[in-house]
Design a protein around this motif. Sequence first.
Motif, PDB file in Angstrom:
ATOM      1  N   TYR A 203       0.791  -1.219   0.000  1.00  0.00           N
ATOM      2  CA  TYR A 203       0.000   0.000   0.000  1.00  0.00           C
ATOM      3  C   TYR A 203       0.832   1.282   0.000  1.00  0.00           C
ATOM      4  O   TYR A 203       0.287   2.363  -0.192  1.00  0.00           O
ATOM      5  CB  TYR A 203      -0.939   0.010   1.213  1.00  0.00           C
ATOM      6  CG  TYR A 203      -1.807  -1.221   1.270  1.00  0.00           C
ATOM      7  CD1 TYR A 203      -2.822  -1.431   0.337  1.00  0.00           C
ATOM      8  CD2 TYR A 203      -1.594  -2.196   2.225  1.00  0.00           C
ATOM      9  CE1 TYR A 203      -3.600  -2.574   0.366  1.00  0.00           C
ATOM     10  CE2 TYR A 203      -2.372  -3.345   2.272  1.00  0.00           C
ATOM     11  CZ  TYR A 203      -3.375  -3.527   1.338  1.00  0.00           C
ATOM     12  OH  TYR A 203      -4.142  -4.655   1.371  1.00  0.00           O
ATOM     13  N   ASP A 204       2.128   1.169   0.257  1.00  0.00           N
ATOM     14  CA  ASP A 204       2.965   2.355   0.371  1.00  0.00           C
ATOM     15  C   ASP A 204       4.372   2.013  -0.096  1.00  0.00           C
ATOM     16  O   ASP A 204       4.858   0.903   0.138  1.00  0.00           O
ATOM     17  CB  ASP A 204       2.992   2.827   1.827  1.00  0.00           C
ATOM     18  CG  ASP A 204       3.497   4.249   1.988  1.00  0.00           C
ATOM     19  OD1 ASP A 204       4.026   4.812   1.010  1.00  0.00           O
ATOM     20  OD2 ASP A 204       3.362   4.790   3.090  1.00  0.00           O
ATOM     21  N   SER A 205       5.052   2.964  -0.724  1.00  0.00           N
ATOM     22  CA  SER A 205       6.415   2.722  -1.185  1.00  0.00           C
ATOM     23  C   SER A 205       7.421   2.790  -0.031  1.00  0.00           C
ATOM     24  O   SER A 205       8.531   2.295  -0.140  1.00  0.00           O
ATOM     25  CB  SER A 205       6.795   3.729  -2.267  1.00  0.00           C
ATOM     26  OG  SER A 205       6.747   5.038  -1.740  1.00  0.00           O
ATOM     27  N   ILE A 206       7.023   3.400   1.073  1.00  0.00           N
ATOM     28  CA  ILE A 206       7.888   3.485   2.244  1.00  0.00           C
ATOM     29  C   ILE A 206       7.578   2.301   3.157  1.00  0.00           C
ATOM     30  O   ILE A 206       6.427   2.115   3.568  1.00  0.00           O
ATOM     31  CB  ILE A 206       7.669   4.812   2.999  1.00  0.00           C
ATOM     32  CG1 ILE A 206       8.006   5.992   2.098  1.00  0.00           C
ATOM     33  CG2 ILE A 206       8.500   4.852   4.272  1.00  0.00           C
ATOM     34  CD1 ILE A 206       7.614   7.338   2.676  1.00  0.00           C
ATOM     35  N   PRO A 207       8.582   1.482   3.480  1.00  0.00           N
ATOM     36  CA  PRO A 207       8.323   0.349   4.364  1.00  0.00           C
ATOM     37  C   PRO A 207       7.797   0.805   5.724  1.00  0.00           C
ATOM     38  O   PRO A 207       8.180   1.851   6.241  1.00  0.00           O
ATOM     39  CB  PRO A 207       9.706  -0.301   4.514  1.00  0.00           C
ATOM     40  CG  PRO A 207      10.453   0.121   3.291  1.00  0.00           C
ATOM     41  CD  PRO A 207       9.958   1.504   2.991  1.00  0.00           C
ATOM     42  N   VAL A 208       6.913   0.016   6.285  1.00  0.00           N
ATOM     43  CA  VAL A 208       6.374   0.298   7.612  1.00  0.00           C
ATOM     44  C   VAL A 208       7.408  -0.170   8.635  1.00  0.00           C
ATOM     45  O   VAL A 208       8.084  -1.171   8.427  1.00  0.00           O
ATOM     46  CB  VAL A 208       5.010  -0.398   7.803  1.00  0.00           C
ATOM     47  CG1 VAL A 208       5.125  -1.898   7.709  1.00  0.00           C
ATOM     48  CG2 VAL A 208       4.370   0.007   9.089  1.00  0.00           C
ATOM     49  N   SER A 209       7.543   0.588   9.733  1.00  0.00           N
ATOM     50  CA  SER A 209       8.524   0.197  10.751  1.00  0.00           C
ATOM     51  C   SER A 209       7.978   0.528  12.134  1.00  0.00           C
ATOM     52  O   SER A 209       7.095   1.373  12.287  1.00  0.00           O
ATOM     53  CB  SER A 209       9.848   0.909  10.533  1.00  0.00           C
ATOM     54  OG  SER A 209       9.739   2.274  10.861  1.00  0.00           O
ATOM     55  N   THR A 210       8.540  -0.148  13.124  1.00  0.00           N
ATOM     56  CA  THR A 210       8.181   0.124  14.508  1.00  0.00           C
ATOM     57  C   THR A 210       9.349  -0.232  15.409  1.00  0.00           C
ATOM     58  O   THR A 210      10.188  -1.063  15.061  1.00  0.00           O
ATOM     59  CB  THR A 210       6.921  -0.654  14.935  1.00  0.00           C
ATOM     60  OG1 THR A 210       6.489  -0.175  16.205  1.00  0.00           O
ATOM     61  CG2 THR A 210       7.169  -2.143  15.012  1.00  0.00           C
ATOM     62  N   SER A 211       9.361   0.399  16.554  1.00  0.00           N
ATOM     63  CA  SER A 211      10.369   0.105  17.565  1.00  0.00           C
ATOM     64  C   SER A 211       9.853  -1.022  18.445  1.00  0.00           C
ATOM     65  O   SER A 211       8.717  -0.982  18.905  1.00  0.00           O
ATOM     66  CB  SER A 211      10.629   1.368  18.402  1.00  0.00           C
ATOM     67  OG  SER A 211      11.558   1.090  19.411  1.00  0.00           O
ATOM     68  N   LEU A 212      10.668  -2.043  18.644  1.00  0.00           N
ATOM     69  CA  LEU A 212      10.273  -3.186  19.463  1.00  0.00           C
ATOM     70  C   LEU A 212      10.862  -3.130  20.869  1.00  0.00           C
ATOM     71  O   LEU A 212      10.299  -3.699  21.793  1.00  0.00           O
ATOM     72  CB  LEU A 212      10.730  -4.489  18.797  1.00  0.00           C
ATOM     73  CG  LEU A 212      10.184  -4.767  17.407  1.00  0.00           C
ATOM     74  CD1 LEU A 212      10.845  -5.995  16.817  1.00  0.00           C
ATOM     75  CD2 LEU A 212       8.680  -4.912  17.451  1.00  0.00           C
ATOM     76  N   LEU A 213      11.995  -2.447  20.995  1.00  0.00           N
ATOM     77  CA  LEU A 213      12.715  -2.432  22.261  1.00  0.00           C
ATOM     78  C   LEU A 213      13.511  -1.141  22.358  1.00  0.00           C
ATOM     79  O   LEU A 213      14.089  -0.698  21.371  1.00  0.00           O
ATOM     80  CB  LEU A 213      13.674  -3.636  22.306  1.00  0.00           C
ATOM     81  CG  LEU A 213      14.663  -3.746  23.452  1.00  0.00           C
ATOM     82  CD1 LEU A 213      13.929  -4.088  24.738  1.00  0.00           C
ATOM     83  CD2 LEU A 213      15.696  -4.815  23.147  1.00  0.00           C
ATOM     84  N   GLY A 214      13.513  -0.520  23.530  1.00  0.00           N
ATOM     85  CA  GLY A 214      14.361   0.639  23.762  1.00  0.00           C
ATOM     86  C   GLY A 214      13.629   1.962  23.680  1.00  0.00           C
ATOM     87  O   GLY A 214      12.402   2.027  23.659  1.00  0.00           O
ATOM     88  N   ASP A 215      14.406   3.031  23.630  1.00  0.00           N
ATOM     89  CA  ASP A 215      13.916   4.405  23.609  1.00  0.00           C
ATOM     90  C   ASP A 215      13.272   4.720  22.256  1.00  0.00           C
ATOM     91  O   ASP A 215      13.958   4.736  21.233  1.00  0.00           O
ATOM     92  CB  ASP A 215      15.084   5.357  23.880  1.00  0.00           C
ATOM     93  CG  ASP A 215      14.673   6.809  23.941  1.00  0.00           C
ATOM     94  OD1 ASP A 215      13.460   7.111  23.847  1.00  0.00           O
ATOM     95  OD2 ASP A 215      15.578   7.654  24.095  1.00  0.00           O
ATOM     96  N   THR A 216      11.986   4.969  22.234  1.00  0.00           N
ATOM     97  CA  THR A 216      11.276   5.227  20.973  1.00  0.00           C
ATOM     98  C   THR A 216      11.620   6.588  20.368  1.00  0.00           C
ATOM     99  O   THR A 216      11.339   6.822  19.198  1.00  0.00           O
ATOM    100  CB  THR A 216       9.752   5.132  21.172  1.00  0.00           C
ATOM    101  OG1 THR A 216       9.365   6.034  22.214  1.00  0.00           O
ATOM    102  CG2 THR A 216       9.344   3.718  21.532  1.00  0.00           C
ATOM    103  N   SER A 217      12.237   7.483  21.152  1.00  0.00           N
ATOM    104  CA  SER A 217      12.607   8.782  20.588  1.00  0.00           C
ATOM    105  C   SER A 217      13.859   8.691  19.724  1.00  0.00           C
ATOM    106  O   SER A 217      14.122   9.574  18.910  1.00  0.00           O
ATOM    107  CB  SER A 217      12.819   9.820  21.698  1.00  0.00           C
ATOM    108  OG  SER A 217      13.958   9.487  22.467  1.00  0.00           O
ATOM    109  N   ASP A 218      14.630   7.605  19.861  1.00  0.00           N
ATOM    110  CA  ASP A 218      15.798   7.377  19.006  1.00  0.00           C
ATOM    111  C   ASP A 218      15.339   6.575  17.796  1.00  0.00           C
ATOM    112  O   ASP A 218      15.062   5.381  17.896  1.00  0.00           O
ATOM    113  CB  ASP A 218      16.881   6.627  19.773  1.00  0.00           C
ATOM    114  CG  ASP A 218      18.114   6.363  18.924  1.00  0.00           C
ATOM    115  OD1 ASP A 218      18.175   6.824  17.764  1.00  0.00           O
ATOM    116  OD2 ASP A 218      19.032   5.687  19.430  1.00  0.00           O
TER     117      ASP A 218
END
Length: 123
Positions: free
Chosen positions: A58-73
């Motif tokens: 649905y999008d040319s940009i891969p979806v990503s998420t943080s699984l562990l650690g500081d989400t601001s980094d």
Amino acid sequence: MEGLPAPGSGDISLHNFSVRLWEQLVHFHVMRLTDSLFLWVGAAPNLRNLAVAMCNRYDSIPVSTSLLGDTSDTTSNCLAQRLARKTKKQVFVSYNLQNTDSNFTLLIENRIKEEMETFPEKF
């Protein structure tokens, strides 16, 4: 057993390399799995964060998420997205360096790309 890969069939491979950037020794650990890639980048043996990215239809940009650690980094997320786009695989990245300067992370990414070109079977 039918349906299971034969031992040593190459479904998982490990690859390690290091480079000195800006007077810092940086280590890379790559684990290529059947349909995904795990990349650890760091100077000391720790796992402070982990992100995952994958392409979607649905999008040319891969979806990503943080699984562990500081989400601001977002360094791990960004690197995972770029590698997912390049490899078309699900990519897990753990970036464990204090230096998150964009010029430094570009050097890190370029070194990874060099290694991918030299050893494509490891990615």
